[in-house]
Design a protein around this motif. Structure first.
Motif, PDB file in Angstrom:
ATOM      1  N   PHE B   2       1.648  -1.445   4.735  1.00  0.00           N
ATOM      2  CA  PHE B   2       1.035  -0.915   5.955  1.00  0.00           C
ATOM      3  C   PHE B   2       1.911  -1.135   7.165  1.00  0.00           C
ATOM      4  O   PHE B   2       2.637  -2.122   7.250  1.00  0.00           O
ATOM      5  CB  PHE B   2      -0.302  -1.592   6.226  1.00  0.00           C
ATOM      6  CG  PHE B   2      -1.285  -1.313   5.163  1.00  0.00           C
ATOM      7  CD1 PHE B   2      -1.851  -0.062   5.067  1.00  0.00           C
ATOM      8  CD2 PHE B   2      -1.617  -2.284   4.249  1.00  0.00           C
ATOM      9  CE1 PHE B   2      -2.755   0.214   4.063  1.00  0.00           C
ATOM     10  CE2 PHE B   2      -2.514  -2.011   3.241  1.00  0.00           C
ATOM     11  CZ  PHE B   2      -3.085  -0.770   3.149  1.00  0.00           C
ATOM     12  N   GLU B   3       1.763  -0.243   8.150  1.00  0.00           N
ATOM     13  CA  GLU B   3       2.482  -0.432   9.395  1.00  0.00           C
ATOM     14  C   GLU B   3       1.804  -1.532  10.215  1.00  0.00           C
ATOM     15  O   GLU B   3       2.459  -2.346  10.833  1.00  0.00           O
ATOM     16  CB  GLU B   3       2.540   0.899  10.152  1.00  0.00           C
ATOM     17  CG  GLU B   3       3.459   1.885   9.402  1.00  0.00           C
ATOM     18  CD  GLU B   3       3.609   3.223  10.090  1.00  0.00           C
ATOM     19  OE1 GLU B   3       3.092   3.388  11.202  1.00  0.00           O
ATOM     20  OE2 GLU B   3       4.280   4.091   9.506  1.00  0.00           O
ATOM     21  N   ASP B   4       0.470  -1.534  10.198  1.00  0.00           N
ATOM     22  CA  ASP B   4      -0.278  -2.576  10.899  1.00  0.00           C
ATOM     23  C   ASP B   4      -0.741  -3.612   9.872  1.00  0.00           C
ATOM     24  O   ASP B   4      -1.614  -3.362   9.054  1.00  0.00           O
ATOM     25  CB  ASP B   4      -1.488  -1.949  11.606  1.00  0.00           C
ATOM     26  CG  ASP B   4      -2.394  -3.017  12.226  1.00  0.00           C
ATOM     27  OD1 ASP B   4      -2.038  -4.212  12.170  1.00  0.00           O
ATOM     28  OD2 ASP B   4      -3.453  -2.637  12.763  1.00  0.00           O
ATOM     29  N   LYS B   5      -0.133  -4.787   9.885  1.00  0.00           N
ATOM     30  CA  LYS B   5      -0.399  -5.775   8.829  1.00  0.00           C
ATOM     31  C   LYS B   5      -1.659  -6.599   9.101  1.00  0.00           C
ATOM     32  O   LYS B   5      -2.079  -7.404   8.277  1.00  0.00           O
ATOM     33  CB  LYS B   5       0.791  -6.742   8.689  1.00  0.00           C
ATOM     34  CG  LYS B   5       2.132  -6.053   8.539  1.00  0.00           C
ATOM     35  CD  LYS B   5       2.637  -6.133   7.127  1.00  0.00           C
ATOM     36  CE  LYS B   5       3.977  -5.421   6.996  1.00  0.00           C
ATOM     37  NZ  LYS B   5       4.191  -4.783   5.712  1.00  0.00           N
ATOM     38  N   SER B   6      -2.231  -6.442  10.296  1.00  0.00           N
ATOM     39  CA  SER B   6      -3.300  -7.355  10.675  1.00  0.00           C
ATOM     40  C   SER B   6      -4.701  -6.814  10.360  1.00  0.00           C
ATOM     41  O   SER B   6      -5.689  -7.506  10.516  1.00  0.00           O
ATOM     42  CB  SER B   6      -3.218  -7.640  12.183  1.00  0.00           C
ATOM     43  OG  SER B   6      -3.460  -6.437  12.885  1.00  0.00           O
ATOM     44  N   GLN B   7      -4.776  -5.553   9.899  1.00  0.00           N
ATOM     45  CA  GLN B   7      -6.114  -4.980   9.736  1.00  0.00           C
ATOM     46  C   GLN B   7      -6.871  -5.580   8.550  1.00  0.00           C
ATOM     47  O   GLN B   7      -6.281  -6.064   7.591  1.00  0.00           O
ATOM     48  CB  GLN B   7      -6.022  -3.459   9.592  1.00  0.00           C
ATOM     49  CG  GLN B   7      -5.262  -3.010   8.350  1.00  0.00           C
ATOM     50  CD  GLN B   7      -5.105  -1.507   8.297  1.00  0.00           C
ATOM     51  OE1 GLN B   7      -5.938  -0.765   8.777  1.00  0.00           O
ATOM     52  NE2 GLN B   7      -4.026  -1.055   7.704  1.00  0.00           N
ATOM     53  N   GLU B   8      -8.204  -5.529   8.634  1.00  0.00           N
ATOM     54  CA  GLU B   8      -9.043  -5.970   7.523  1.00  0.00           C
ATOM     55  C   GLU B   8      -9.106  -4.872   6.477  1.00  0.00           C
ATOM     56  O   GLU B   8      -9.215  -3.703   6.791  1.00  0.00           O
ATOM     57  CB  GLU B   8     -10.461  -6.289   8.011  1.00  0.00           C
ATOM     58  CG  GLU B   8     -10.585  -7.710   8.512  1.00  0.00           C
ATOM     59  CD  GLU B   8     -12.037  -8.077   8.744  1.00  0.00           C
ATOM     60  OE1 GLU B   8     -12.884  -7.666   7.947  1.00  0.00           O
ATOM     61  OE2 GLU B   8     -12.299  -8.762   9.745  1.00  0.00           O
ATOM     62  N   TYR B  70       9.645   0.139  -0.269  1.00  0.00           N
ATOM     63  CA  TYR B  70      10.315   0.646   0.941  1.00  0.00           C
ATOM     64  C   TYR B  70       9.859   2.037   1.364  1.00  0.00           C
ATOM     65  O   TYR B  70      10.362   2.578   2.358  1.00  0.00           O
ATOM     66  CB  TYR B  70      11.844   0.608   0.783  1.00  0.00           C
ATOM     67  CG  TYR B  70      12.401   1.295  -0.445  1.00  0.00           C
ATOM     68  CD1 TYR B  70      12.816   0.555  -1.539  1.00  0.00           C
ATOM     69  CD2 TYR B  70      12.515   2.667  -0.502  1.00  0.00           C
ATOM     70  CE1 TYR B  70      13.327   1.176  -2.663  1.00  0.00           C
ATOM     71  CE2 TYR B  70      13.023   3.298  -1.619  1.00  0.00           C
ATOM     72  CZ  TYR B  70      13.430   2.548  -2.699  1.00  0.00           C
ATOM     73  OH  TYR B  70      13.929   3.156  -3.813  1.00  0.00           O
ATOM     74  N   VAL B  71       8.913   2.631   0.650  1.00  0.00           N
ATOM     75  CA  VAL B  71       8.385   3.930   1.080  1.00  0.00           C
ATOM     76  C   VAL B  71       7.031   3.724   1.760  1.00  0.00           C
ATOM     77  O   VAL B  71       6.079   3.307   1.119  1.00  0.00           O
ATOM     78  CB  VAL B  71       8.222   4.897  -0.112  1.00  0.00           C
ATOM     79  CG1 VAL B  71       7.554   6.190   0.338  1.00  0.00           C
ATOM     80  CG2 VAL B  71       9.568   5.197  -0.733  1.00  0.00           C
ATOM     81  N   PRO B  72       6.945   3.985   3.066  1.00  0.00           N
ATOM     82  CA  PRO B  72       5.649   3.868   3.746  1.00  0.00           C
ATOM     83  C   PRO B  72       4.652   4.878   3.156  1.00  0.00           C
ATOM     84  O   PRO B  72       5.036   5.993   2.811  1.00  0.00           O
ATOM     85  CB  PRO B  72       5.972   4.210   5.203  1.00  0.00           C
ATOM     86  CG  PRO B  72       7.459   4.099   5.324  1.00  0.00           C
ATOM     87  CD  PRO B  72       8.017   4.421   3.977  1.00  0.00           C
ATOM     88  N   LEU B  73       3.399   4.472   3.035  1.00  0.00           N
ATOM     89  CA  LEU B  73       2.390   5.325   2.393  1.00  0.00           C
ATOM     90  C   LEU B  73       2.207   6.658   3.115  1.00  0.00           C
ATOM     91  O   LEU B  73       1.963   7.689   2.487  1.00  0.00           O
ATOM     92  CB  LEU B  73       1.051   4.580   2.343  1.00  0.00           C
ATOM     93  CG  LEU B  73       1.027   3.385   1.384  1.00  0.00           C
ATOM     94  CD1 LEU B  73      -0.198   2.524   1.651  1.00  0.00           C
ATOM     95  CD2 LEU B  73       1.049   3.865  -0.056  1.00  0.00           C
ATOM     96  N   ILE B 185      20.759   3.891   0.468  1.00  0.00           N
ATOM     97  CA  ILE B 185      20.626   2.906   1.547  1.00  0.00           C
ATOM     98  C   ILE B 185      19.329   2.123   1.390  1.00  0.00           C
ATOM     99  O   ILE B 185      19.294   0.892   1.479  1.00  0.00           O
ATOM    100  CB  ILE B 185      20.676   3.609   2.927  1.00  0.00           C
ATOM    101  CG1 ILE B 185      22.065   4.220   3.176  1.00  0.00           C
ATOM    102  CG2 ILE B 185      20.311   2.634   4.059  1.00  0.00           C
ATOM    103  CD1 ILE B 185      23.194   3.215   3.234  1.00  0.00           C
ATOM    104  N   LEU B 186      18.234   2.828   1.135  1.00  0.00           N
ATOM    105  CA  LEU B 186      16.938   2.158   0.975  1.00  0.00           C
ATOM    106  C   LEU B 186      16.983   1.170  -0.188  1.00  0.00           C
ATOM    107  O   LEU B 186      16.477   0.053  -0.083  1.00  0.00           O
ATOM    108  CB  LEU B 186      15.827   3.193   0.745  1.00  0.00           C
ATOM    109  CG  LEU B 186      15.413   4.007   1.972  1.00  0.00           C
ATOM    110  CD1 LEU B 186      14.556   5.197   1.571  1.00  0.00           C
ATOM    111  CD2 LEU B 186      14.658   3.119   2.967  1.00  0.00           C
ATOM    112  N   GLU B 187      17.594   1.579  -1.279  1.00  0.00           N
ATOM    113  CA  GLU B 187      17.644   0.694  -2.448  1.00  0.00           C
ATOM    114  C   GLU B 187      18.550  -0.508  -2.195  1.00  0.00           C
ATOM    115  O   GLU B 187      18.240  -1.628  -2.610  1.00  0.00           O
ATOM    116  CB  GLU B 187      18.095   1.475  -3.689  1.00  0.00           C
ATOM    117  CG  GLU B 187      17.009   2.446  -4.131  1.00  0.00           C
ATOM    118  CD  GLU B 187      17.240   3.032  -5.521  1.00  0.00           C
ATOM    119  OE1 GLU B 187      18.382   2.993  -6.002  1.00  0.00           O
ATOM    120  OE2 GLU B 187      16.259   3.535  -6.096  1.00  0.00           O
TER     121      GLU B 187
END
Lengths: 353, 353
Positions: B2-8, B70-73, B185-187
């Motif tokens: 997740f981009e926002d790690k703090s969510q419930e 490394y792939v954002p959802l 690069i990602l790998e």
């Protein structure tokens, strides 16, 4: 996994992706006029012949929707097609094309995919449906089958879930609960086998319900029967998740309530006796069992005489005003039992995994 | 993930299958005239407006087609739509609808699916495509995304893979190899991260190729550009598996051979410098890298003047007689190198798993 255990097995990597697709689909021919270009281009090309396009998709995953411990691969391929054709039939349309996507781990050899495609091929032949596209790829674990089915239909023939009116009759095809009881027998015998692989499974005498579970049929025949009877349903749905859940879907989308008569719910005697044998309430297996792939629909009360003695149909209730809610009228009393959607739910069933 | 790690986080089972589908699709509206009924019935209903139906499907599996390390959802959802739209664009048609099926394990909370659907929604908006159906279910492991895309097109505008003739010019849009270099690069940075989670990934300066990999675009714009130039390609395909593999597909289905000029292959300077940095042959990344989602097509030599200086197109070769085979003419010499399909292959890549 295989009916013939002695054959030599081929790893998928030997054929590669394109070779595999070619190999698996080369026996499929196109038989519908609406199928212009099938497998082999970036996309399939279909001709709508001035009709509406009706399209649906379903995804089946190993361990959730099927257990390869007791589901033959050929049956799996067949059933995966049928559940999609059933959705097209539930629109009062005739399915004519499918696209098949498959993700498989490398533990499956090419021969396993051949078995699945043999089942897909049998279903295509039986229902006169063309395979026109798809995708085959690997997965890191398990088998996933995703099928899209398409039909073309005149606008005035299509039946949605939205048209039921108070006083409409609620009608179902065939009988209910059999597929769920078939699953119970398969799971019982599979558990016996796992605890002692030398035990012979006791499947004899359960043929009807095992077939309802392993090789269900889509009621694509109903459209023509209704046409001959000069009946157009006011709403329709197929029974994949259990009668109660489907009634609630029509209720929700047509903005009506329903009265379902317990004593009218059609069940095969084998489904009832097997439920009794396993200490299950037979009516609950019809209400919540699911996977029957029969059609549930509503008709105008004016059509009662056309349908009342027809062997394919059972009138099981009627629609009421929305605010009167959804209830089952219990057998031998006027007691009302609230209908709840305890149908088969892929997420809830899987919670323990 | 997740981009926002703090969510419930919410377990999927809390919503159930129908609640989940409703929740994930309620922000999608229908904007195409051909979308008559979308999510919510047994099937979607589309109007073909007297055109042909063009339909394609692709299935993406975790660990094979994407690595959630490394792939954002959100990007995954976007890309899964784009790869299917690209197939419709490769028929010279405009995509208008998609169906999305998702199988997810219970390790994914509802918020993960919301991210995927946010990406799907962004793609639908950008390409003016309607989500009209699908299925969401659980899997015992991993994430599988299966998408079907549909377009409607006049018969005489559709371009297949079958129409290339000897002497036709071979043309490609955009530049090639970038998506593959982005993946490298990602790998590389993911491997660094795995060996030491405190290391900062070095992604700076690689924006263009990272975007080509993580957020590719479908060339749905090309159809109109070609129309304005009064060019109808004789064959067309999209580049998902690498230039060499796609040339061989057209060769196979049009019964022609090809001469590809190495020095003509369009590549971005960042793709070239990154390939050099990683000791890879830049041309090989264009030939075999894949995932560029540019369009490759053939045109009549009579159309040469219409296209020769157009910034969107590069003429990279021409068709020859079938028996003359498929070869790349090496840079600065007349040496012929046989073209082979060493493209990205989901089964071969996955052999080590």
């Amino acid at each position: 996994m295989f009916e013939d255990k002695s054959q030599e097995l081929t790893p998928i990597s030997k054929l590669g992706e394109f070779g595999l697709i070619k190999h698996l689909t080369e026996h499929f021919s196109l038989s519908n006029a609406s199928s212009e270009v099938g497998v082999g281009d970036d996309a399939a090309i279909l001709s709508s012949e001035n009709k509406k396009v009706v399209i649906t998709t379903d995804i089946l995953t190993e361990g959730v929707h099927f257990n390869l411990g007791y589901v033959p691969l050929k049956h799996l391929g067949y059933k995966a097609v049928v559940v999609n054709l059933s959705d097209i039939a539930a629109m009062n349309a005739t399915p004519t094309q499918i696209l098949v996507s498959l993700a498989v781990s490398n533990r499956f050899p090419v021969e396993a995919l051949e078995e699945i495609y043999a089942g897909i091929h049998t279903a295509c032949k039986k229902y006169n449906v063309d395979l026109v596209g798809g995708d085959t790829t690997s997965s890191n674990s398990g088998l996933v089958l995703s099928i899209t089915a398409i039909g073309f239909e005149n606008e005035d023939a299509i039946v949605k879930r939205t048209g039921a009116k108070p006083n409409d009759l609620l009608v179902v095809t065939g009988d209910l609960g059999g597929a769920y009881m078939g699953l119970q027998i398969l799971e019982r015998e599979h558990a016996v086998y796992l605890s002692n692989p030398n035990m012979q499974p006791e499947m004899e005498g359960y043929d009807y319900i095992l077939e309802k579970q392993l090789k269900p049929e889509a009621r694509t025949d109903i459209k023509n029967i209704l046409k001959e009877l000069d009946i157009k349903p006011t709403s329709m749905i197929d029974i994949s998740d259990g009668l109660a859940s489907e009634i609630l879907h029509i209720s929700d989308q047509s903005k009506v309530g329903f009265r379902l008569y317990e004593e009218k719910i059609p069940m095969d005697s084998l489904s009832i006796s097997t439920a009794d044998e396993m200490n299950l309430n037979p009516v609950m297996t019809a209400l919540s069992g699911g996977e029957d792939y029969e059609l549930l629909f509503t008709i105008s009360p004016n059509d009662f005489d056309k349908i009342k003695n027809h062997p394919d149909f059972t009138i099981i209730g009627h629609a009421v005003e929305k605010e009167d809610g959804n209830f089952m009228v219990a057998r031998g009393s006027n007691q009302l039992v609230a209908l709840t959607a305890q149908g088969w739910d892929a997420f809830l069933n899987n919670q323990s995994n």
